[in-house]
Design an enzyme around this catalytic site. Sequence first.
Site, mmCIF file in Angstrom:
data_model
loop_
_atom_site.group_PDB
_atom_site.id
_atom_site.type_symbol
_atom_site.label_atom_id
_atom_site.label_comp_id
_atom_site.label_asym_id
_atom_site.label_seq_id
_atom_site.Cartn_x
_atom_site.Cartn_y
_atom_site.Cartn_z
ATOM 1 N N LEU A 23 0.857 -1.188 0.000
ATOM 2 C CA LEU A 23 0.000 0.000 0.000
ATOM 3 C C LEU A 23 0.891 1.235 0.000
ATOM 4 C CD1 LEU A 23 -2.699 -1.000 2.643
ATOM 5 C CD2 LEU A 23 -3.000 -0.817 0.172
ATOM 6 N N GLU A 30 -7.831 3.559 8.234
ATOM 7 C CA GLU A 30 -8.258 2.891 7.006
ATOM 8 C C GLU A 30 -8.128 1.370 7.184
ATOM 9 O OE1 GLU A 30 -9.315 1.679 3.406
ATOM 10 O OE2 GLU A 30 -7.175 1.347 3.789
HETATM 11 N N1 LIG Z 1 -5.471 0.348 -2.174
HETATM 12 C C1 LIG Z 1 -6.073 -0.772 -1.851
HETATM 13 O O1 LIG Z 1 -7.238 -0.784 -1.420
HETATM 14 C C2 LIG Z 1 -5.338 -2.073 -2.035
HETATM 15 C C3 LIG Z 1 -5.876 -3.275 -1.579
HETATM 16 C C4 LIG Z 1 -5.184 -4.472 -1.812
HETATM 17 C C5 LIG Z 1 -3.974 -4.422 -2.500
HETATM 18 N N2 LIG Z 1 -3.472 -3.238 -2.896
HETATM 19 C C6 LIG Z 1 -2.184 -3.135 -3.577
HETATM 20 O O2 LIG Z 1 -2.298 -3.693 -4.879
HETATM 21 C C7 LIG Z 1 -0.993 -4.195 -5.259
HETATM 22 C C8 LIG Z 1 -1.083 -5.662 -5.575
HETATM 23 O O3 LIG Z 1 -1.817 -5.774 -6.680
HETATM 24 P P1 LIG Z 1 -1.175 -6.351 -8.000
HETATM 25 O O4 LIG Z 1 -1.896 -5.698 -9.072
HETATM 26 O O5 LIG Z 1 0.299 -6.135 -8.018
HETATM 27 O O6 LIG Z 1 -1.449 -7.918 -7.885
HETATM 28 P P2 LIG Z 1 -2.682 -8.877 -7.428
HETATM 29 O O7 LIG Z 1 -3.903 -8.730 -8.258
HETATM 30 O O8 LIG Z 1 -2.833 -8.864 -5.965
HETATM 31 O O9 LIG Z 1 -2.007 -10.250 -7.829
HETATM 32 C C9 LIG Z 1 -1.827 -10.526 -9.181
HETATM 33 C C10 LIG Z 1 -1.793 -12.024 -9.309
HETATM 34 O O10 LIG Z 1 -3.017 -12.572 -8.845
HETATM 35 C C11 LIG Z 1 -3.400 -13.626 -9.684
HETATM 36 N N3 LIG Z 1 -4.640 -13.232 -10.352
HETATM 37 C C12 LIG Z 1 -5.184 -11.979 -10.439
HETATM 38 N N4 LIG Z 1 -6.359 -12.013 -11.062
HETATM 39 C C13 LIG Z 1 -6.584 -13.310 -11.363
HETATM 40 C C14 LIG Z 1 -7.649 -14.000 -12.006
HETATM 41 N N5 LIG Z 1 -8.736 -13.346 -12.457
HETATM 42 N N6 LIG Z 1 -7.556 -15.321 -12.153
HETATM 43 C C15 LIG Z 1 -6.475 -16.006 -11.680
HETATM 44 N N7 LIG Z 1 -5.429 -15.410 -11.058
HETATM 45 C C16 LIG Z 1 -5.495 -14.086 -10.908
HETATM 46 C C17 LIG Z 1 -2.233 -13.871 -10.624
HETATM 47 O O11 LIG Z 1 -1.382 -14.713 -9.864
HETATM 48 P P3 LIG Z 1 -0.297 -15.741 -10.493
HETATM 49 O O12 LIG Z 1 0.784 -14.887 -11.079
HETATM 50 O O13 LIG Z 1 0.155 -16.521 -9.295
HETATM 51 O O14 LIG Z 1 -1.034 -16.553 -11.515
HETATM 52 C C18 LIG Z 1 -1.636 -12.491 -10.739
HETATM 53 O O15 LIG Z 1 -0.282 -12.481 -11.141
HETATM 54 C C19 LIG Z 1 -0.104 -4.021 -4.061
HETATM 55 O O16 LIG Z 1 0.645 -2.844 -4.221
HETATM 56 C C20 LIG Z 1 -1.089 -3.943 -2.915
HETATM 57 O O17 LIG Z 1 -0.541 -3.283 -1.783
HETATM 58 C C21 LIG Z 1 -4.140 -2.060 -2.696
#
Ligand SMILES: NC(=O)c1ccc[n+]([C@@H]2O[C@H](COP(=O)([O-])OP(=O)(O)OC[C@H]3O[C@@H](n4cnc5c(N)ncnc54)[C@H](OP(=O)(O)O)[C@@H]3O)[C@@H](O)[C@H]2O)c1
Length: 160
Positions: A23, A30
């Site tokens: 984050l 939050e």
């Molecule tokens: N601001 C907020 O409210 C909030 C909340 C939560 C997270 N975040 C932030 O968001 C970021 C993480 O998000 P991110 O975009 O990097 O990754 P993410 O969506 O958490 O993870 C991506 C991985 O999830 C799997 N995946 C996603 N969608 C899928 C689907 N439809 N079907 C199957 N597998 C799926 C895949 O894993 P595999 O590669 O293993 O196949 C993909 O590589 C971080 O910076 C975190 O801190 C923010």
Amino acid sequence: MSVKLNVIVAVSENMGIGINGELPWRLKKEMAYFKRMTKCTNDSSKQNAVIMGRKTWESIPGKNRPLDGRINVVLSRQNLMLGPNVLVCNSLNSALHRLQEPPLAGTIEFIPALSSTSFLLQEAMTSPHCFRIYLTKVLKAFKCDTFLPEVPGNTFRLVR
Ligand SMILES: NC(=O)c1ccc[n+]([C@@H]2O[C@H](COP(=O)([O-])OP(=O)(O)OC[C@H]3O[C@@H](n4cnc5c(N)ncnc54)[C@H](OP(=O)(O)O)[C@@H]3O)[C@@H](O)[C@H]2O)c1
């Protein structure tokens, strides 16, 4: 499938949601709101199921995961074993199906999907099962590498 999926996301003034897998901010209130929203149930015999992408799962400190008192569902296309209390699913639809099949059917009250990739958020927000988007505005701009995709304005109405 009659399940209701809810997106819960906090977004900065510049529409950012994450940086370097974490984050962009540290906001105790939050975090407390997130915990309350994802954990509380009206029916004490039920739990909520939190759906998140694999990277979001990895961004949760080891001591805090699985998120307590909630069914943790991690989406990944890899064959991951994340422990007995974590459901790993290879798509959002498969997760929604698993949550409605025995042994979980009837035990779940609220299904929030954690914001994460634009891709997963987009898929969740455009899913016919998406009921509400709980969007918290963080009133400051942050350096981010993950951004909120556009909220489908023809489907959702801003209420507050
Ligand atoms: N601001 C907020 O409210 C909030 C909340 C939560 C997270 N975040 C932030 O968001 C970021 C993480 O998000 P991110 O975009 O990097 O990754 P993410 O969506 O958490 O993870 C991506 C991985 O999830 C799997 N995946 C996603 N969608 C899928 C689907 N439809 N079907 C199957 N597998 C799926 C895949 O894993 P595999 O590669 O293993 O196949 C993909 O590589 C971080 O910076 C975190 O801190 C923010």
